[in-house]
Scaffold this active site. Structure first.
Site, PDB file in Angstrom:
ATOM      1  N   CYS A 131       0.794  -1.227   0.000  1.00 15.14           N
ATOM      2  CA  CYS A 131       0.000   0.000   0.000  1.00 15.14           C
ATOM      3  C   CYS A 131       0.828   1.280   0.000  1.00 15.14           C
ATOM      4  O   CYS A 131       0.349   2.329  -0.427  1.00 15.14           O
ATOM      5  CB  CYS A 131      -0.939  -0.004   1.205  1.00 15.14           C
ATOM      6  SG  CYS A 131      -1.792  -1.578   1.435  1.00 15.14           S
ATOM      7  N   HIS A 140      -3.827   6.613  -0.152  1.00 10.53           N
ATOM      8  CA  HIS A 140      -4.084   5.237  -0.590  1.00 10.53           C
ATOM      9  C   HIS A 140      -5.566   4.950  -0.451  1.00 10.53           C
ATOM     10  O   HIS A 140      -6.158   5.165   0.619  1.00 10.53           O
ATOM     11  CB  HIS A 140      -3.264   4.262   0.263  1.00 10.53           C
ATOM     12  CG  HIS A 140      -3.695   2.837   0.147  1.00 10.53           C
ATOM     13  ND1 HIS A 140      -3.811   2.192  -1.062  1.00 10.53           N
ATOM     14  CD2 HIS A 140      -4.057   1.933   1.100  1.00 10.53           C
ATOM     15  CE1 HIS A 140      -4.218   0.946  -0.854  1.00 10.53           C
ATOM     16  NE2 HIS A 140      -4.375   0.770   0.451  1.00 10.53           N
ATOM     17  N   ASN A 147      -9.770  -1.323  -4.298  1.00 12.97           N
ATOM     18  CA  ASN A 147      -8.450  -1.178  -3.693  1.00 12.97           C
ATOM     19  C   ASN A 147      -7.455  -2.021  -4.483  1.00 12.97           C
ATOM     20  O   ASN A 147      -7.395  -3.235  -4.319  1.00 12.97           O
ATOM     21  CB  ASN A 147      -8.507  -1.615  -2.231  1.00 12.97           C
ATOM     22  CG  ASN A 147      -7.169  -1.478  -1.517  1.00 12.97           C
ATOM     23  OD1 ASN A 147      -6.125  -1.363  -2.143  1.00 12.97           O
ATOM     24  ND2 ASN A 147      -7.195  -1.514  -0.192  1.00 12.97           N
TER      25      ASN A 147
END
Length: 310
Positions: free
Chosen positions: A114, A238, A268
């Protein structure tokens, strides 16, 4: 020598998993409940025979099609992935061959999730600054959905597959500025894929960790840049899930109009969430002035970096 982002492109797999599809598998949830909880309506799923390298190559071809990047000018391939095709060789070597890049092109992978985009920009900036490269093809690519158990309804609502490619060069539209990076391997068990097992994520632990580290790393970057929070024109975090990043936004008292969210139709995509968001924000004319990027998650790892848009 200064380093700049010169161009960005991305690729998403054709297969789409909608909230309605998930609700059909898990009747205790509705499509509306899923959207309200995570802010995602659909996510892209790589085909059974589609790897992270396949997606990386397609993203790079999309970049070359845009006409700014020329494959003969690329002298370094940098790949961030936690889902490589093989334990060895490095997937970046496969990408060099498949894209027809020069044999004088350097290439290596690094394993990060991430926060991978921020780390990659720092590495690419270093290659440019030292003169080791003039045009770095920085790619992020993940097939996280291949790590998910079929009955893992929580993570299946969040994760998506995709790849993004950023051309980092000696000139461009965004100068890469100061950064703040950090690591806490003591939290490794909070988000992990053990050998022969599906992905495990302790969502509560990741949420607590993110809430703790993001304010400090943002403050660190602002201090290094000699800027105040009000000097930031756009914030791109993120895209973990809408609830988490909105919670952090409110905690930091960031103006909603300056906070960019791009996950509803993407999901995501781990290390690719920020470059995809950057690409879309650029299309919308949202990139200007000072843009602060921040990633946080698996590792545990975190990173923030400033972009100055010309």
């Amino acid at each position: 020598m200064k380093a700049y982002i010169k161009d960005i492109a991305y690729y998403l797999p054709e297969k789409v998993l909608t909230n309605a599809d998930l609700a059909a598998e898990f009747p205790e949830w509705t499509a509306e409940k899923i959207a309200g909880k995570v802010g995602i309506s659909e996510r892209h799923i790589s085909a059974d025979d589609e790897s992270a390298t396949d997606m990386a190559v397609k993203a790079a071809e999309n970049l070359f099609t845009q006409g700014i990047a020329k494959r003969e000018d690329i002298d370094f391939v940098l790949l961030c992935t936690q889902s490589p095709d093989y334990p060895l060789p490095s997937s970046s070597c496969l990408i060099q061959k498949r894209l027809g890049l020069s044999r004088q092109c350097g290439a290596f992978d690094f394993n990060l999730g991430c926060s991978g985009y921020e780390y990659g920009l720092v590495v690419a900036k270093g290659l440019i600054a030292t003169g080791a490269a003039k045009n770095v093809l920085f790619i992020t690519a993940e097939t996280y959905t291949k790590y998910l158990a079929q009955d893992d309804k929580g993570n299946r609502t969040i994760f998506s597959d995709g790849a993004a490619v950023t051309l980092v060069s000696t000139d461009g539209f965004a100068e890469i500025g100061e950064c703040s990076l950090g690591t806490d391997g003591g939290g490794a068990e909070s988000l992990i894929v053990k050998k022969g097992q599906p992905l495990f994520m302790d969502g509560g632990a990741i949420f607590d960790f993110s809430s703790e580290v993001v304010p400090d790393m943002v403050a660190d970057v602002l201090k290094k840049e000699n800027l105040q929070q009000d000097d930031i024109d756009l914030w791109i975090f993120h895209q973990a899930n809408k609830y988490m990043i909105n919670y952090i936004r409110k905690m930091l008292e960031i103006d909603k109009d300056k906070f960019y969210i791009c996950m509803e139709h993407v999901g995501n995509t781990v290390s690719s969430t920020i470059p995809i968001a950057l690409c879309e924000a650029r299309k919308e004319g949202r990139l200007k002035g000072n843009v602060l990027l921040a990633g946080f998650g698996v590792g545990l790892s975190w990173g923030s970096i400033m972009l100055h848009i010309e």
